[in-house]
Scaffold this motif. Structure first.
Motif: not given
Length: 262
Positions: A51-64
């Motif tokens: 992983t390079i930089g500070s991306p967002v990689i997140a388990l989440r609800s949705g998207p719808f």
């Protein structure tokens, strides 16, 4: 962009860490579930070294889906959640300045035969904005780190085996299953790409790639499996239902569930 998925960047990464803890605490979860024994897998997460930089990689609800979209295309294909990914194209001091995101499993696929891969793919939530950022094929990848074990390059023990999808059939909604064995193109990084002729500049079909990897040397083996994005164009979207052979990896806000493929 300060707010991502409705939260600050640092908060989002904190949620990812909490999700990993929550998944490991699910009662009755197995440490190494499989397609034969579905359950929550503890071994999925951000692959920090990739992983390079500070991306967002997140388990989440949705998207719808966006307004006006109804039916199966409006909801995540499995459960109510997905793997949200956000990468920027110009946010580091490196060359190129783009970020890279990698969310995967560094344990459960180790030593598996590359030539044994016969079902690979995922569902993706693509947006019209992503198309404007980098074109219709601006999409995440599936990446296997492998030992190619090529007779023609015996000293090469590492390469990334990458699937680059074709354009998603629709935007602002969930795609149908995108079959990586029948659509898109694959390539190998490093010396393995040069020796086989399947590289970023000359991508191959899945079947051709397997043929050139089977060159008489020892069988190629997998190190890791991941969903990745970058380093190229900005992208904000989600992936769900990653399939690898008989298992479907269902990304949910509370962890990664393994389902048996139908």
């Amino acid at each position: 962009m300060n707010a991502r998925f409705g939260m600050k960047r640092k908060a989002a990464l904190g949620v990812t860490a909490l999700v990993a803890v929550a998944a490991s605490a699910v009662p009755g979860s197995a440490s190494t579930p499989s397609a034969e024994k579905p359950g929550f897998s503890d071994h999925w997460g951000v692959i920090t070294r990739n992983t390079i930089g500070s991306p967002v990689i997140a388990l989440r609800s949705g998207p719808f889906a966006s307004f006006g979209v109804q039916g199966s295309e409006a909801n995540p294909p499995f459960g109510a959640g997905s793997l949200g990914i956000e990468v920027a194209d110009n946010s580091t001091s490196l060359t190129p300045p783009a970020e890279r995101a990698a969310f995967g499993n560094e344990l459960d696929f180790y030593g598996e035969p590359v030539l044994g891969l016969d079902r690979v793919g995922f569902h993706v939530f693509q947006t019209g904005e992503n198309v404007s950022y980098g074109g219709p094929e601006n999409l995440p990848n599936i990446t296997f780190e492998i030992n190619p074990n090529l007779a023609a390059a015996p000293a090469t023990t590492y390469s990334s085996l990458v699937w680059a999808p074709d354009a998603a059939p629709a935007v602002n909604q969930w795609s149908p299953y995108l079959d990586a064995t029948a659509t898109g193109r694959w390539y190998l990084t490093g010396s393995a790409g040069g020796v086989t002729g399947c590289n970023l500049a000359a991508r191959c079909t899945f079947e051709h790639l397997k043929r050139v990897l089977d060159d008489g040397g020892a069988q190629p083996t997998v190190y890791t499996a991941a969903v990745t994005k970058g380093r190229d164009h900005m992208w904000v979207g989600a992936v769900d239902g990653l399939r690898i052979n008989r298992a479907v990896y269902d990304f949910e806000a509370d962890g990664v569930r393994i389902r048996r493929a139908g």
